[in-house]
Design a protein around this motif. Sequence first.
Motif, PDB file in Angstrom:
ATOM      1  N   VAL A 306     -23.288 -33.273 -47.377  1.00 54.49           N
ATOM      2  CA  VAL A 306     -22.289 -31.622 -46.894  1.00 54.49           C
ATOM      3  C   VAL A 306     -21.211 -31.820 -47.247  1.00 54.49           C
ATOM      4  O   VAL A 306     -20.144 -32.393 -46.993  1.00 54.49           O
ATOM      5  CB  VAL A 306     -22.614 -31.648 -45.452  1.00 54.49           C
ATOM      6  CG1 VAL A 306     -21.940 -32.736 -44.364  1.00 54.49           C
ATOM      7  CG2 VAL A 306     -22.378 -30.367 -45.217  1.00 54.49           C
ATOM      8  N   ARG A 307     -20.309 -30.636 -47.384  1.00 50.14           N
ATOM      9  CA  ARG A 307     -18.856 -30.848 -47.660  1.00 50.14           C
ATOM     10  C   ARG A 307     -18.910 -29.276 -46.923  1.00 50.14           C
ATOM     11  O   ARG A 307     -18.451 -28.633 -46.668  1.00 50.14           O
ATOM     12  CB  ARG A 307     -18.378 -29.951 -49.423  1.00 50.14           C
ATOM     13  CG  ARG A 307     -19.372 -30.916 -50.491  1.00 50.14           C
ATOM     14  CD  ARG A 307     -18.036 -32.214 -50.323  1.00 50.14           C
ATOM     15  NE  ARG A 307     -16.652 -31.632 -50.314  1.00 50.14           N
ATOM     16  CZ  ARG A 307     -16.206 -31.740 -51.433  1.00 50.14           C
ATOM     17  NH1 ARG A 307     -17.211 -32.170 -52.956  1.00 50.14           N
ATOM     18  NH2 ARG A 307     -14.842 -31.646 -51.863  1.00 50.14           N
ATOM     19  N   THR A 308     -17.771 -30.143 -45.805  1.00 50.22           N
ATOM     20  CA  THR A 308     -17.147 -29.111 -44.681  1.00 50.22           C
ATOM     21  C   THR A 308     -16.108 -28.598 -45.242  1.00 50.22           C
ATOM     22  O   THR A 308     -15.451 -27.667 -44.847  1.00 50.22           O
ATOM     23  CB  THR A 308     -16.758 -29.682 -43.813  1.00 50.22           C
ATOM     24  OG1 THR A 308     -16.189 -31.053 -44.176  1.00 50.22           O
ATOM     25  CG2 THR A 308     -18.063 -30.254 -42.953  1.00 50.22           C
ATOM     26  N   ASP A 309     -15.745 -28.943 -46.565  1.00 52.82           N
ATOM     27  CA  ASP A 309     -14.644 -27.770 -46.767  1.00 52.82           C
ATOM     28  C   ASP A 309     -14.996 -26.495 -47.675  1.00 52.82           C
ATOM     29  O   ASP A 309     -13.843 -26.464 -48.660  1.00 52.82           O
ATOM     30  CB  ASP A 309     -13.357 -29.112 -47.801  1.00 52.82           C
ATOM     31  CG  ASP A 309     -14.253 -29.401 -48.543  1.00 52.82           C
ATOM     32  OD1 ASP A 309     -15.677 -29.998 -48.486  1.00 52.82           O
ATOM     33  OD2 ASP A 309     -13.231 -29.898 -49.770  1.00 52.82           O
ATOM     34  N   LEU A 310     -15.610 -27.289 -47.977  1.00 53.01           N
ATOM     35  CA  LEU A 310     -16.463 -25.494 -49.579  1.00 53.01           C
ATOM     36  C   LEU A 310     -17.034 -24.844 -49.096  1.00 53.01           C
ATOM     37  O   LEU A 310     -17.659 -24.719 -47.938  1.00 53.01           O
ATOM     38  CB  LEU A 310     -17.537 -26.164 -50.943  1.00 53.01           C
ATOM     39  CG  LEU A 310     -15.742 -27.401 -51.198  1.00 53.01           C
ATOM     40  CD1 LEU A 310     -17.254 -27.981 -52.452  1.00 53.01           C
ATOM     41  CD2 LEU A 310     -15.081 -26.982 -51.692  1.00 53.01           C
ATOM     42  N   SER A 311     -17.459 -23.640 -49.341  1.00 52.38           N
ATOM     43  CA  SER A 311     -18.381 -23.103 -48.929  1.00 52.38           C
ATOM     44  C   SER A 311     -19.687 -22.972 -48.827  1.00 52.38           C
ATOM     45  O   SER A 311     -20.120 -23.939 -49.668  1.00 52.38           O
ATOM     46  CB  SER A 311     -17.733 -21.471 -50.418  1.00 52.38           C
ATOM     47  OG  SER A 311     -19.594 -20.049 -49.822  1.00 52.38           O
ATOM     48  N   ASP A 312     -19.696 -22.166 -47.493  1.00 48.55           N
ATOM     49  CA  ASP A 312     -21.238 -22.169 -47.473  1.00 48.55           C
ATOM     50  C   ASP A 312     -22.607 -22.369 -48.374  1.00 48.55           C
ATOM     51  O   ASP A 312     -23.522 -22.212 -48.654  1.00 48.55           O
ATOM     52  CB  ASP A 312     -21.983 -20.918 -46.110  1.00 48.55           C
ATOM     53  CG  ASP A 312     -21.410 -21.475 -44.602  1.00 48.55           C
ATOM     54  OD1 ASP A 312     -20.565 -22.653 -44.272  1.00 48.55           O
ATOM     55  OD2 ASP A 312     -21.497 -20.876 -44.177  1.00 48.55           O
ATOM     56  N   SER A 313     -21.429 -20.700 -49.580  1.00 51.35           N
ATOM     57  CA  SER A 313     -23.085 -20.933 -50.481  1.00 51.35           C
ATOM     58  C   SER A 313     -22.812 -21.381 -51.751  1.00 51.35           C
ATOM     59  O   SER A 313     -24.114 -21.399 -52.165  1.00 51.35           O
ATOM     60  CB  SER A 313     -21.738 -19.689 -51.545  1.00 51.35           C
ATOM     61  OG  SER A 313     -22.045 -18.257 -49.864  1.00 51.35           O
ATOM     62  N   PHE A 314     -22.176 -22.785 -51.359  1.00 51.32           N
ATOM     63  CA  PHE A 314     -21.971 -23.995 -52.693  1.00 51.32           C
ATOM     64  C   PHE A 314     -23.302 -24.476 -52.290  1.00 51.32           C
ATOM     65  O   PHE A 314     -24.496 -24.782 -51.511  1.00 51.32           O
ATOM     66  CB  PHE A 314     -21.015 -24.901 -52.490  1.00 51.32           C
ATOM     67  CG  PHE A 314     -20.702 -25.687 -52.765  1.00 51.32           C
ATOM     68  CD1 PHE A 314     -21.016 -26.277 -54.093  1.00 51.32           C
ATOM     69  CD2 PHE A 314     -20.890 -27.450 -52.401  1.00 51.32           C
ATOM     70  CE1 PHE A 314     -20.630 -27.166 -55.173  1.00 51.32           C
ATOM     71  CE2 PHE A 314     -21.042 -28.610 -52.608  1.00 51.32           C
ATOM     72  CZ  PHE A 314     -21.055 -28.629 -54.429  1.00 51.32           C
ATOM     73  N   TRP A 315     -23.919 -25.294 -53.652  1.00 55.12           N
ATOM     74  CA  TRP A 315     -25.053 -26.046 -53.871  1.00 55.12           C
ATOM     75  C   TRP A 315     -24.086 -27.346 -54.231  1.00 55.12           C
ATOM     76  O   TRP A 315     -23.767 -27.533 -54.524  1.00 55.12           O
ATOM     77  CB  TRP A 315     -26.211 -25.174 -54.373  1.00 55.12           C
ATOM     78  CG  TRP A 315     -26.322 -23.741 -54.026  1.00 55.12           C
ATOM     79  CD1 TRP A 315     -26.143 -23.125 -54.205  1.00 55.12           C
ATOM     80  CD2 TRP A 315     -27.646 -23.727 -53.158  1.00 55.12           C
ATOM     81  NE1 TRP A 315     -26.574 -22.365 -53.504  1.00 55.12           N
ATOM     82  CE2 TRP A 315     -27.809 -22.754 -53.088  1.00 55.12           C
ATOM     83  CE3 TRP A 315     -29.303 -24.637 -53.100  1.00 55.12           C
ATOM     84  CZ2 TRP A 315     -29.041 -22.440 -51.957  1.00 55.12           C
ATOM     85  CZ3 TRP A 315     -29.821 -23.862 -52.065  1.00 55.12           C
ATOM     86  CH2 TRP A 315     -29.920 -23.009 -51.869  1.00 55.12           C
ATOM     87  N   SER A 316     -25.403 -28.122 -53.565  1.00 56.09           N
ATOM     88  CA  SER A 316     -24.751 -30.041 -53.628  1.00 56.09           C
ATOM     89  C   SER A 316     -25.118 -30.005 -54.673  1.00 56.09           C
ATOM     90  O   SER A 316     -23.659 -31.631 -54.857  1.00 56.09           O
ATOM     91  CB  SER A 316     -24.868 -30.602 -52.307  1.00 56.09           C
ATOM     92  OG  SER A 316     -26.443 -31.374 -52.894  1.00 56.09           O
ATOM     93  N   ASN A 317     -25.857 -30.896 -55.091  1.00 57.93           N
ATOM     94  CA  ASN A 317     -25.936 -31.085 -56.913  1.00 57.93           C
ATOM     95  C   ASN A 317     -25.462 -30.068 -57.825  1.00 57.93           C
ATOM     96  O   ASN A 317     -26.025 -29.198 -58.801  1.00 57.93           O
ATOM     97  CB  ASN A 317     -27.789 -31.125 -56.749  1.00 57.93           C
ATOM     98  CG  ASN A 317     -28.334 -32.645 -55.902  1.00 57.93           C
ATOM     99  OD1 ASN A 317     -27.951 -33.491 -56.147  1.00 57.93           O
ATOM    100  ND2 ASN A 317     -28.362 -32.356 -54.826  1.00 57.93           N
ATOM    101  N   THR A 318     -24.575 -30.690 -58.187  1.00 60.06           N
ATOM    102  CA  THR A 318     -23.534 -29.564 -59.253  1.00 60.06           C
ATOM    103  C   THR A 318     -22.774 -30.596 -60.331  1.00 60.06           C
ATOM    104  O   THR A 318     -22.311 -31.265 -59.827  1.00 60.06           O
ATOM    105  CB  THR A 318     -22.799 -28.566 -58.295  1.00 60.06           C
ATOM    106  OG1 THR A 318     -22.095 -27.813 -59.143  1.00 60.06           O
ATOM    107  CG2 THR A 318     -21.068 -29.629 -57.502  1.00 60.06           C
ATOM    108  N   ARG A 319     -22.507 -29.868 -61.258  1.00 60.22           N
ATOM    109  CA  ARG A 319     -21.438 -30.375 -62.432  1.00 60.22           C
ATOM    110  C   ARG A 319     -20.064 -29.615 -62.205  1.00 60.22           C
ATOM    111  O   ARG A 319     -19.388 -29.949 -62.758  1.00 60.22           O
ATOM    112  CB  ARG A 319     -22.140 -30.272 -63.167  1.00 60.22           C
ATOM    113  CG  ARG A 319     -23.191 -31.246 -64.090  1.00 60.22           C
ATOM    114  CD  ARG A 319     -23.572 -31.167 -65.574  1.00 60.22           C
ATOM    115  NE  ARG A 319     -24.854 -32.160 -65.372  1.00 60.22           N
ATOM    116  CZ  ARG A 319     -26.155 -31.887 -66.566  1.00 60.22           C
ATOM    117  NH1 ARG A 319     -26.058 -31.281 -67.072  1.00 60.22           N
ATOM    118  NH2 ARG A 319     -26.888 -33.676 -66.110  1.00 60.22           N
ATOM    119  N   LEU A 320     -19.856 -28.664 -61.320  1.00 58.50           N
ATOM    120  CA  LEU A 320     -19.016 -27.656 -61.024  1.00 58.50           C
ATOM    121  C   LEU A 320     -17.956 -28.643 -60.587  1.00 58.50           C
ATOM    122  O   LEU A 320     -17.882 -29.780 -59.611  1.00 58.50           O
ATOM    123  CB  LEU A 320     -18.978 -26.806 -60.455  1.00 58.50           C
ATOM    124  CG  LEU A 320     -20.321 -25.752 -61.069  1.00 58.50           C
ATOM    125  CD1 LEU A 320     -20.145 -24.571 -59.831  1.00 58.50           C
ATOM    126  CD2 LEU A 320     -19.524 -25.029 -62.536  1.00 58.50           C
TER     127      LEU A 320
END
Length: 331
Positions: A306-320
Amino acid sequence: MNLKKAMLAAALALGLAAPAAAAEKFSVGYDIYFGGNSWSVQLYKEFEAEAARQADTVDVTYTESELKVDKQIANIEDLLTKGVKAIIVTPISPTALIPTLKKARAKGVKVVLLASKIRSQDYDALVTVNDEDFGKAGAEWLVKALNGKGKIIALNGISGISASDDRWAGAKEVFAANPDIKVVSAVDASWDYAQAKVAVSNLLAANPEIDGIWSQGGAMTLGAIDAFDAARRALVPMTGEDNNGYLKRWVALKDKGFTSVAPSKPTWLGSESLLVAIKLLKGESVEKNTIFPPPMITDANVASIVRTDLSDSFWSNTRLSDEQVRAAFKD
């Protein structure tokens, strides 16, 4: 004689090779099939970021289909008219695009299917995860969490889209092998929070006993949680997905006994689809079906993902990068 011609003449007089012309870029068409949920937006952003990394190799023409089959067909026809050499598309229908994709391949255009299948072999490459395994993984976990017995609600995406149909097919296979698991209702909620909340609220009102939720989407699971809270019903085991908003809620509820699992369909498939298309355009060997296993998030590893510092809209498996995520999702 101008300077450029003079330099060329001098080079030839000295027996030197003429300067090589800049390599021509590949023309690629990419259809944004849907912009109505954060997963589909991030899928597109992953592709866009990869296109920026490959800017010396490809020129991309974008279209947008708004989850409308007729518009997607027209968009592909338009890309063919513009002379693209490859088309990357997420089919909205498993059948409707087939004649148009056949036409594209007859013209020598490479067709890459991204995250969704068609019911034919009229494509050059498919890049996705195994959606049946996605559905099975959640179902197997839920059966175990309920000790093989209970009444459940199933929340699907959109019937007719292969990801939704395949996930549900995988789950149904597991539930059929466990006859003490009773599916009270299987509803399409379009991977949407509001639709899932309404559907679950209605089903809770009609069913005094619901023991679990099998959901193939993180936003839908959030809707289910809120429906249980609104009905003042104790939370039950639920499956989810790697949406950051859902992961945050899951972690917040763990101390209250909430338990879950999240099979994932990485948005980095968007990036991978362009890399596969470039290989095809270069004449390199590519597997017709590149199908990845769905990554899994569990009670044991959710706190580290989980990334508490990023948006709720974010999906965790990313290359961004984090910066790209923040630019895409400003909430």
